[in-house]
Design an enzyme around this catalytic site. Structure first.
Site, short mmCIF file in Angstrom:
data_model
loop_
_atom_site.label_atom_id
_atom_site.label_comp_id
_atom_site.label_asym_id
_atom_site.label_seq_id
_atom_site.Cartn_x
_atom_site.Cartn_y
_atom_site.Cartn_z
CD1 TRP A 93 7.59 -1.90 -0.05
CD2 TRP A 93 9.80 -1.51 -0.04
NE1 TRP A 93 7.93 -1.27 -1.24
CE2 TRP A 93 9.27 -1.01 -1.26
CE3 TRP A 93 11.18 -1.39 0.19
CZ2 TRP A 93 10.06 -0.40 -2.22
CZ3 TRP A 93 11.97 -0.77 -0.77
CH2 TRP A 93 11.40 -0.28 -1.97
CD GLU A 126 6.45 0.16 3.62
OE1 GLU A 126 7.49 -0.44 3.99
OE2 GLU A 126 6.41 1.39 3.46
CE LYS A 135 6.64 2.56 -3.39
NZ LYS A 135 8.10 2.84 -3.37
CG ASP A 137 5.48 4.82 3.62
OD1 ASP A 137 5.14 6.00 3.37
OD2 ASP A 137 6.67 4.45 3.62
CG HIS A 172 3.99 3.70 0.38
ND1 HIS A 172 4.53 2.48 0.69
CD2 HIS A 172 5.04 4.52 0.18
CE1 HIS A 172 5.84 2.56 0.70
NE2 HIS A 172 6.18 3.79 0.40
CG HIS A 195 7.25 2.84 7.13
ND1 HIS A 195 7.87 2.20 6.08
CD2 HIS A 195 7.65 2.19 8.24
CE1 HIS A 195 8.60 1.20 6.55
NE2 HIS A 195 8.47 1.17 7.86
CG ASP A 252 6.92 7.02 -1.44
OD1 ASP A 252 6.80 7.59 -0.34
OD2 ASP A 252 7.42 5.89 -1.58
CG ASP A 300 10.23 8.54 1.41
OD1 ASP A 300 9.49 8.23 2.35
OD2 ASP A 300 10.38 7.81 0.41
CG ASP A 314 10.14 5.02 5.09
OD1 ASP A 314 11.29 5.43 4.81
OD2 ASP A 314 9.53 4.21 4.37
#
Ligand code: RNT
Ligand code: ZN
Length: 417
Positions: free
Chosen positions: A186, A225, A227, A258, A261, A285, A293, A295, A325
């Site tokens: 990524w 990956e 996004k 992910d 994303h 992820h 995003d 997380d 992730d």
């Protein structure tokens, strides 16, 4: 938790599931063979161990200042093992390049070699933990807004060299553990404001990836990956989803999904059956985006459940690598690992317990009331009793019994940092 209560509840659950055609013993076996790839970066807010480490950059951010973050490799390993002791099953560890064992040396990203990961390879063997890997293009003076897509050949070559070396490291890990090491690429490349050279950036990224992947490796697998955007790079993302989906399909690479994303109304689980018709495998992820995003720690939310259900419904369980992730610095970080991992596992369990054969049959007969009825009833089936039994069989705390364990670890270990 009284072991007898768990056994009794499981016996009842087993019968209830048998009545709808599900063999819980088979499901428990499948869950035992379901391995998460736990990300190393929740333990220290994505800092890593480079001697020359700079601030976190690349459009990602960890927020919160909860005490006790791991400050070095020993603390991080200890935290991971503590978390693993509270999560049933056997799981992999997903390392980033900046978590090498640099032994006090300044090792620039284009100088890294497998020797800096030898102690990780040994640690993995000792602790029955297979390793996965990631190249690291962020938090570095040469990161800027563009790395592999940088029009400056010097900078681009630097990151190509870094990523190639990371593939060598992943290959060494895969060879040592006798199981392929998944390496994810990524890069944050993008533009903050209006920009017009999009074709240039994307063709440079394509060219860089072609160079990076030119050499076939035996013991590692590549995933890529994309996004939507990163912080400070809001207007344009070189590695968009279209870019990487096309690249993966054309070059037979693993695509990373992910869950943080995508645009808020997009459903990550819907991508499984779309892209698995064109790419060999998927890397996940699993994350929890709150408005962006962000997380946050993975929980059993609709998107996570749907993603795992779609994988099982597609019969694709072993074409997927299950990475996590997220990086939340606002709570006990070991606790964050335990919650996110157990929740991902519970989503997989519920996916495996779904009466999908009956649902599929009804659907093909155009009997939609029956499909919806089974879908809703499955939510109230005693899957929790099956998870408790799984915990007992794996010798880890049942239910919220992991809370005092983490509190004890906090009082005696992380609070002393
Ligand atoms: C960033 C990507 C990437 C990182 C990790 C640290 O938006 O999700 O996977 O989170 O590599
Ligand atoms: Zn990610």
């Amino acid at each position: 938790m009284n072991a007898q209560n768990v056994a009794q509840a499981y016996a009842v659950a087993k019968e209830r599931y048998a009545a709808i055609g599900i063999d819980t013993e088979k499901v428990l076996e499948q869950l035992q063979n379901f391995h998460l790839s736990m990300h190393c970066w929740q333990a220290d807010d994505v800092k890593g161990f480079e001697v020359q480490a700079g601030a976190l950059s690349g459009g990602i951010q960890s927020t919160g200042n909860y005490p006790g973050a791991a400050r070095n490799i020993d603390e991080l390993r200890k935290d991971i093992l503590k978390a693993k002791s509270l999560i049933p099953g056997t799981h992999r560890l997903n390392l980033h390049e900046l978590y090498g064992d640099f032994q006090g040396k300044v090792v620039d990203r284009d100088e890294v070699t497998p020797e800096y990961f030898q102690s990780w390879i040994e640690w993995g063997k000792e602790n029955n933990t297979k390793l996965d890997f990631n190249s690291s293009s962020f938090s570095h003076p040469k990161s800027g807004n563009l790395s592999l897509a940088n029009p400056d050949k010097g900078i681009r070559d630097f990151w190509i060299e870094h990523t190639k070396r990371c593939r060598d490291i992943a290959d060494a890990m895969g060879k040592a553990q006798e199981d392929p090491c998944l390496m994810n690429v990524w890069v944050h490349d993008g533009c903050k404001d209006v920009s017009v050279n999009h074709m240039l950036y994307r063709s440079l990224l394509k060219d860089s990836l072609d160079k990076i992947f030119a050499e076939d490796k035996k013991y590692m697998k590549d995933s890529i990956e994309g996004k939507v955007f990163g912080i400070g790079l809001e207007s344009f993302t070189v590695g968009s989803h279209d870019f990487y989906t096309a690249y993966a399909a054309k070059n037979n690479k693993i695509l990373t999904i992910d869950t943080g994303h995508y645009h808020p109304a997009e459903i990550p689980g819907d991508k499984v059956s779309a892209v698995l018709n064109f790419v060999p495998e998927l890397m996940l992820h699993v994350s929890r985006p709150i408005r962006w995003d962000s997380d946050h720690v993975t929980i059993m939310d609709d998107n996570t459940q749907d993603l795992f259900s779609e994988i099982v419904r597609a019969g694709a369980m072993d074409r997927v690598h299950y990475g996590l992730d997220y990086f939340d610095g606002a709570m006990n970080r070991v606790g964050a690992y335990v919650i996110g991992s157990r929740s991902a596992q519970k989503c997989m369990l519920r996916a495996l317990l779904e009466p999908r054969e009956a649902m599929s049959k009804y659907e093909l007969e155009d009997r939609h009331f029956e499909v919806l009825a089974l879908y809703e009833e499955a939510k109230a089936m005693p899957w929790g009793a099956v998870y408790d039994e799984f915990c007992v069989r794996n010798n880890v705390p049942v239910g919220d019994e992991f809370i005092p364990e983490i509190q004890k670890y906090e009082a005696t270990v992380t609070n002393l940092r």
